[in-house]
Design a protein around this motif. Structure first.
Motif, PDB file in Angstrom:
ATOM      1  N   GLU A  90      88.271  32.760  63.000  1.00 25.57           N
ATOM      2  CA  GLU A  90      87.988  31.868  62.183  1.00 25.57           C
ATOM      3  C   GLU A  90      87.061  32.686  61.110  1.00 25.57           C
ATOM      4  N   LEU A 111      92.338  26.640  50.076  1.00 26.26           N
ATOM      5  CA  LEU A 111      92.335  26.574  51.561  1.00 26.26           C
ATOM      6  C   LEU A 111      92.743  25.000  51.792  1.00 26.26           C
ATOM      7  N   ASP A 112      91.959  24.131  50.758  1.00 27.45           N
ATOM      8  CA  ASP A 112      92.616  22.494  51.044  1.00 27.45           C
ATOM      9  C   ASP A 112      94.081  22.372  50.929  1.00 27.45           C
ATOM     10  N   VAL A 115      95.626  23.563  54.376  1.00 26.96           N
ATOM     11  CA  VAL A 115      95.153  22.750  55.299  1.00 26.96           C
ATOM     12  C   VAL A 115      96.176  21.329  55.045  1.00 26.96           C
ATOM     13  N   VAL A 120      96.853  26.298  57.267  1.00 29.18           N
ATOM     14  CA  VAL A 120      95.763  26.544  57.794  1.00 29.18           C
ATOM     15  C   VAL A 120      94.820  25.350  58.471  1.00 29.18           C
ATOM     16  N   GLU A 121      93.999  25.566  59.476  1.00 32.33           N
ATOM     17  CA  GLU A 121      93.434  24.468  60.256  1.00 32.33           C
ATOM     18  C   GLU A 121      91.838  24.950  59.930  1.00 32.33           C
ATOM     19  N   ARG A 122      91.383  23.555  59.857  1.00 30.56           N
ATOM     20  CA  ARG A 122      89.771  23.649  59.576  1.00 30.56           C
ATOM     21  C   ARG A 122      89.045  22.968  60.619  1.00 30.56           C
ATOM     22  N   TYR A 127      87.861  28.348  58.806  1.00 30.09           N
ATOM     23  CA  TYR A 127      89.092  28.244  58.815  1.00 30.09           C
ATOM     24  C   TYR A 127      89.899  29.288  59.930  1.00 30.09           C
TER      25      TYR A 127
END
Length: 288
Positions: A90, A111-112, A115, A120-122, A127
Motif C-alpha cells: 500500500e 486515485l478517486d 477507486v 485501485v482499492e482504498r 491505496y
C-alpha cells in the motif's frame, strides 16, 4: 481620361477604402464610400472569412487540447498504477506524488477516479492495486493460449523437482514472468507473475535463444545459493514464444533438472498445438 486613386475613410468604421476611379466616377464612388457600403461589404466579407477561420482553428485547437488532456490523464493514471505495482503493498498520496512527480491534488483526484472503477482499492488513507486491474491483467495473452497451456506443466515440474518455476516472455528488454509456481527457494527467492528478470540471467538467455542446443545453466552466477536451468519454449511452428526456468538451491544436480525442464517445455508445445485452452465453464458455474 486619367485614372486617379482616391483613399476615403468611412466615418462609421474608421476604415480606409481605396478606389480607382475616372474623373466622372469619382463623385459616385466617394458617395458610396461615404455611406459605408463599400467598407461594410469589405468588413462583412473579411470578418466572415476570419470568423470562419477562427472558428475552425478554435475547434481544432479545442479538440487537440482535449486529446492532450486525455493523454495526460491516462499517463498520470498509469504512472500511479505502476508506482503502486512497484511498491508491492500500500502507499499514500504523498508517497505516490513523490514517486510520480505529480502534484498531490492531481494524485488524489486520479486515485478517486481509479477507486471508482475498481482499478485501485482504498483502506483509510492508503491505496493499493484493485481487483478490476487484476481481472483485466489476467486476460492478457503474450501468445495465444500460452498461459493455459503452461499451467499444468509448470505444476508438474514443481512437483517433480521442488524447484521454483517461472515462464517468461520478452517484453521491453526484460524477461517478464507470465506464469510461476513457488518452490524450495521461498522465501530466499520469491517468484510471482509480473516479476521481471534481466536478459543476462539463464531465463533471459534462453528467451533470446541459446547458441548451442540444450539448457542454459546458472551455477550461482547471478545469485549466491541459487542455481537454475532454463530452456526456450517453442510454438508448434518452431518460433520461440517463451522460456521456462527452474531454480533450485545450490548443490542440486542440474543435468537432471534440465531434463525435467525440457520435458515440461515439450508438454507446453504440445498443448499449444492442441489449442492450449480449457473448455469454458457453463454460465451456471460462473460466479458473477
Amino acid at each position: 481620361m486619367r485614372a486617379n486613386t482616391n483613399t476615403n475613410t468611412n466615418a462609421s468604421t474608421g476604415l480606409d477604402v481605396a478606389t480607382v476611379t475616372d474623373t466622372g466616377a469619382a463623385t459616385r464612388t466617394d458617395e458610396i464610400a461615404a455611406t459605408g457600403a463599400v467598407a461594410r461589404t469589405d468588413v462583412i466579407t473579411d470578418a466572415g472569412a476570419a470568423t470562419g477561420r477562427d472558428a475552425e482553428g478554435t475547434a481544432e485547437g479545442a479538440a487537440r487540447g482535449r486529446r492532450e488532456r486525455g493523454r495526460g490523464v491516462l499517463e498520470g493514471a498509469f504512472a500511479l498504477l505502476d508506482a503502486l505495482r512497484r511498491n508491492g503493498d500500500e502507499a499514500g498520496v504523498t508517497e505516490l506524488a513523490l514517486a510520480c512527480g505529480v502534484p498531490k491534488a492531481s494524485v488524489h483526484r486520479l486515485l478517486d477516479q481509479l477507486v471508482g472503477v475498481g482499478a485501485v482499492e482504498r483502506t483509510g488513507n492508503r491505496y493499493r492495486v484493485g481487483p478490476q486491474l487484476y481481472r483485466l491483467g489476467q486476460a492478457w495473452e503474450p501468445h495465444p493460449g500460452l498461459r493455459p497451456a503452461a499451467r499444468l506443466p509448470l505444476q508438474r515440474l514443481r512437483a517433480a523437482t521442488g524447484a521454483s518455476v517461472v515462464l517468461v516472455v520478452l517484453r521491453e528488454e526484460t524477461a517478464l514472468t507470465v506464469g510461476s509456481v513457488p518452490g524450495d527457494l521461498e522465501p530466499l527467492l520469491p517468484v510471482r507473475d509480473g516479476l521481471a528478470f534481466r536478459l543476462d540471467t539463464a531465463a533471459g538467455k534462453a528467451l533470446r535463444g541459446p547458441r548451442a542446443s540444450g539448457a542454459v545453466l546458472d551455477r550461482e552466477d547471478v545469485m549466491e545459493g541459487v542455481c537454475c536451468a532454463s530452456l526456450p519454449v517453442r510454438a508448434p511452428d518452431g518460433r520461440t514464444v517463451a522460456a521456462l526456468a527452474a531454480m533450485v538451491p545450490a548443490g542440486r544436480r542440474l543435468d537432471a533438472l534440465a531434463h525435467a525442464v525440457a520435458g515440461a517445455g515439450a508438454a507446453i508445445t504440445r498443448a499449444l498445438a492442441g489449442g492450449g485452452r480449457r473448455r469454458p465453464l457453463p454460465p451456471t458455474d460462473l460466479v458473477p
